[in-house]
Design a protein around this motif. Structure first.
Motif, short mmCIF file in Angstrom:
data_model
loop_
_atom_site.label_atom_id
_atom_site.label_comp_id
_atom_site.label_asym_id
_atom_site.label_seq_id
_atom_site.Cartn_x
_atom_site.Cartn_y
_atom_site.Cartn_z
N LEU A 1 11.22 -2.63 -2.32
CA LEU A 1 9.76 -2.59 -2.17
C LEU A 1 9.30 -1.23 -1.67
N SER A 2 10.06 -0.66 -0.71
CA SER A 2 9.72 0.68 -0.18
C SER A 2 9.82 1.73 -1.28
N ASN A 3 10.91 1.66 -2.06
CA ASN A 3 11.12 2.62 -3.14
C ASN A 3 10.04 2.49 -4.21
N SER A 4 9.66 1.23 -4.50
CA SER A 4 8.62 0.99 -5.50
C SER A 4 7.27 1.53 -5.03
N PHE A 5 6.98 1.36 -3.73
CA PHE A 5 5.73 1.88 -3.17
C PHE A 5 5.72 3.41 -3.27
N THR A 6 6.85 4.04 -2.91
CA THR A 6 6.97 5.50 -2.98
C THR A 6 6.81 6.00 -4.41
N ALA A 7 7.40 5.26 -5.36
CA ALA A 7 7.35 5.66 -6.77
C ALA A 7 5.92 5.65 -7.31
N ASN A 8 5.03 4.88 -6.67
CA ASN A 8 3.65 4.79 -7.14
C ASN A 8 2.70 5.73 -6.40
N ASN B 1 -1.92 10.60 4.44
CA ASN B 1 -3.25 10.85 3.85
C ASN B 1 -3.40 9.99 2.60
N PRO B 2 -4.27 8.99 2.61
CA PRO B 2 -4.43 8.10 1.44
C PRO B 2 -4.80 8.83 0.16
N ALA B 3 -5.46 9.98 0.29
CA ALA B 3 -5.87 10.74 -0.92
C ALA B 3 -4.66 11.17 -1.73
N ALA B 4 -3.51 11.30 -1.09
CA ALA B 4 -2.29 11.68 -1.80
C ALA B 4 -1.63 10.49 -2.49
N TRP B 5 -2.11 9.28 -2.20
CA TRP B 5 -1.48 8.07 -2.73
C TRP B 5 -2.35 7.34 -3.74
N VAL B 6 -3.67 7.35 -3.52
CA VAL B 6 -4.59 6.58 -4.37
C VAL B 6 -5.07 7.43 -5.53
N ILE B 7 -5.08 6.87 -6.71
CA ILE B 7 -5.45 7.62 -7.92
C ILE B 7 -6.93 8.04 -7.87
N GLY B 8 -7.18 9.32 -8.12
CA GLY B 8 -8.54 9.83 -8.21
C GLY B 8 -9.32 9.85 -6.91
N MET B 9 -8.63 9.74 -5.76
CA MET B 9 -9.36 9.72 -4.50
C MET B 9 -9.63 11.15 -4.03
N GLY C 1 0.23 8.44 -5.69
CA GLY C 1 -0.74 9.09 -6.58
C GLY C 1 -1.25 8.17 -7.68
N ARG C 2 -0.71 6.92 -7.75
CA ARG C 2 -1.13 5.99 -8.80
C ARG C 2 -1.62 4.66 -8.25
N LEU C 3 -1.74 4.55 -6.93
CA LEU C 3 -2.21 3.29 -6.34
C LEU C 3 -3.69 3.09 -6.65
N PRO C 4 -4.12 1.84 -6.88
CA PRO C 4 -5.56 1.59 -7.14
C PRO C 4 -6.37 1.73 -5.86
#
Length: 453
Positions: A316-323, A445-453, A325-328
């Protein structure tokens, strides 16, 4: 001279193509800006009907003013592109008219010569005066070509006249477009001035209450510090439990290994004793099979269960990391009004906030939603009566703060985009979600994780 003329007209042709490309590009940019302004107008009308003092309304008003300024710049460039097109069209018209004049002059000479030799008698004499059959054949062909040449010149003149009419039509169309664009620019300037006056009026109201807002922000800072302290305590407790489980698992495996070694040593001692007895009794050589060791089924199942749980957490941790910049987004629709870390207040720029995540303004009644699958680690009661939902994604955690109502409970499995609860709306119609991402006890920083933020 011909070389320079060719170079000049090649330049005109290239300039015309470039101007057309720039015009289309600017029109595309202009349409995109107009669509953005239309979207903001729709949102502004909704926000304004509820409260003109909401941060979302002021943020959208500021975005609209920026978009209108960009549109003014784009329309200015578009107007210049149309002026260039009109200028180049006029040059092309002048060139075509000169060519038409030359064609008419040539055609006039052709007609004069044709008139002088128009009688059939003269043509027959021209052929019969040939010295031989070959020359007579050539003269017949010449007369045929000369007649065709007259028709070609007439067709060239007609085509050149059509080209001139078409270019004039393009020039007039560009002139009309320029006039329409200038009228739009004037209207846009008036609207922009109105929007700026509205913005100044709202900002003055905020500045009049600056001290009160500063006090509220300071109180909110204290609330956020307490919340961060609670989050860190929960995460540290989770880490402690995980370490204890890991230590207990390590000791259990060590104990299993020790018992297995003792069992094998006992079996080996029994084997050697039996061999000694058999040798002393002069019996047939005993079979020297080493007994097979078998693990207890219950212990094997327990080991597999522990390993499976650890692998699931790690996966689950690896899957979260893999996403990354692509999180909704944690809301279906909203605007970021506060960035990560030390940021100026979205309206009162001389007041600073320290944000553990990002602040997202949305419409009243908006639901917060999970950005990734996981398990609800905790539903935290925040000072002031609101709530925060904390979701575990292995070694990562996401926090959804400032909820008035929560629709999930501790230990519940959550899917991506699942609703977690309703975001709180204050008296000024501010509906702001405080969204945070943690890796262990380290804020991200959520901006690095969420797409288009």
């Amino acid at each position: 001279m011909r070389y320079f003329l060719l170079l000049f007209f090649s330049f005109l042709f290239c300039s015309s193509l470039n101007a057309q490309y720039n015009k289309e590009k600017l029109r595309k940019e202009s349409r995109a800006l107009q669509q953005e302004i239309a979207r903001l107008n729709k949102s502004l009308n909704q926000s304004k009907s509820e409260s003109k003092k909401s941060i979302l309304y002021i943020k959208q008003l500021e975005d609209k003013i920026k978009a209108q300024n960009e549109l003014l710049k784009t329309t200015a460039k578009e107007t210049q592109a149309l002026k260039d097109e009109i200028y180049l069209s006029q040059l092309q018209i002048n060139k075509l008219k000169r060519e038409l004049s030359e064609l008419k002059k040539e055609y006039k000479d052709v007609l004069v010569n044709a008139y002088k030799n128009k009688s059939l008698h003269n043509k027959i004499l021209f052929i019969l005066s040939s010295k031989n059959f070959t020359e007579a054949f050539r003269r017949i062909k010449y007369l045929e070509k000369y007649s065709g040449y007259q028709n070609e010149k007439a067709d060239e003149i007609k085509q050149k006249q059509k080209d001139i009419e078409l270019t004039i039509s393009k020039r007039e169309k560009a002139k009309n477009e320029k006039e329409i664009l200038l009228a739009q620019r004037n209207e846009l300037k008036k609207n922009l001035e109105t929007q700026k006056q509205e913005q100044n009026k709202v900002l003055q109201e905020f500045r009049a209450n600056e001290s009160q807002i500063a006090t509220q922000i300071e109180a909110k800072k204290q609330e956020n510090k307490k919340l961060e302290g609670q989050i860190e305590t929960i995460i540290q407790e989770e880490i402690r439990i995980a370490r204890e489980k890991a230590e207990a698992e390590r000791k259990r495996k060590e104990e299993e290994a020790r018992r297995e070694r003792e069992r094998l040593a006992k079996l080996e001692a029994e084997r050697k004793a039996k061999e000694a007895r058999d040798a002393a009794a002069n019996k047939t050589e005993a079979k020297k099979e080493v007994p097979k060791t078998e693990k207890e089924p219950a212990k094997k199942e327990e080991s597999e269960k522990t390993y499976s749980s650890t692998a699931e957490t790690e996966s689950l941790s690896n899957s979260f990391t893999a996403n990354q910049g692509r999180l909704p987004w944690p809301v279906a629709s909203g605007e970021v009004v506060g960035g990560f870390g030390r940021q100026p207040h979205p309206i009162l720029k001389n007041i600073y906030e320290n944000n553990a995540g990002v602040k997202i303004a949305a419409a009243k009644g908006t639901q917060a939603r999970a950005v990734f699958e996981g398990v609800v680690q905790e539903v935290i009661l925040v000072q002031g009566g609101n709530k925060a939902v904390m979701i575990s994604h292995g070694t990562y955690f996401t926090v959804y703060n400032n909820l008035s109502q929560v629709s999930v409970s501790k230990g519940q499995k959550i899917s991506t985009k699942q609703s977690l609860g309703t975001i709180y709306t204050d008296n000024d119609n501010n509906t702001i979600l405080d969204f945070q991402i943690w890796k262990g006890t380290v804020k991200q920083n959520p901006a690095a994780w969420v797409i288009g933020m």
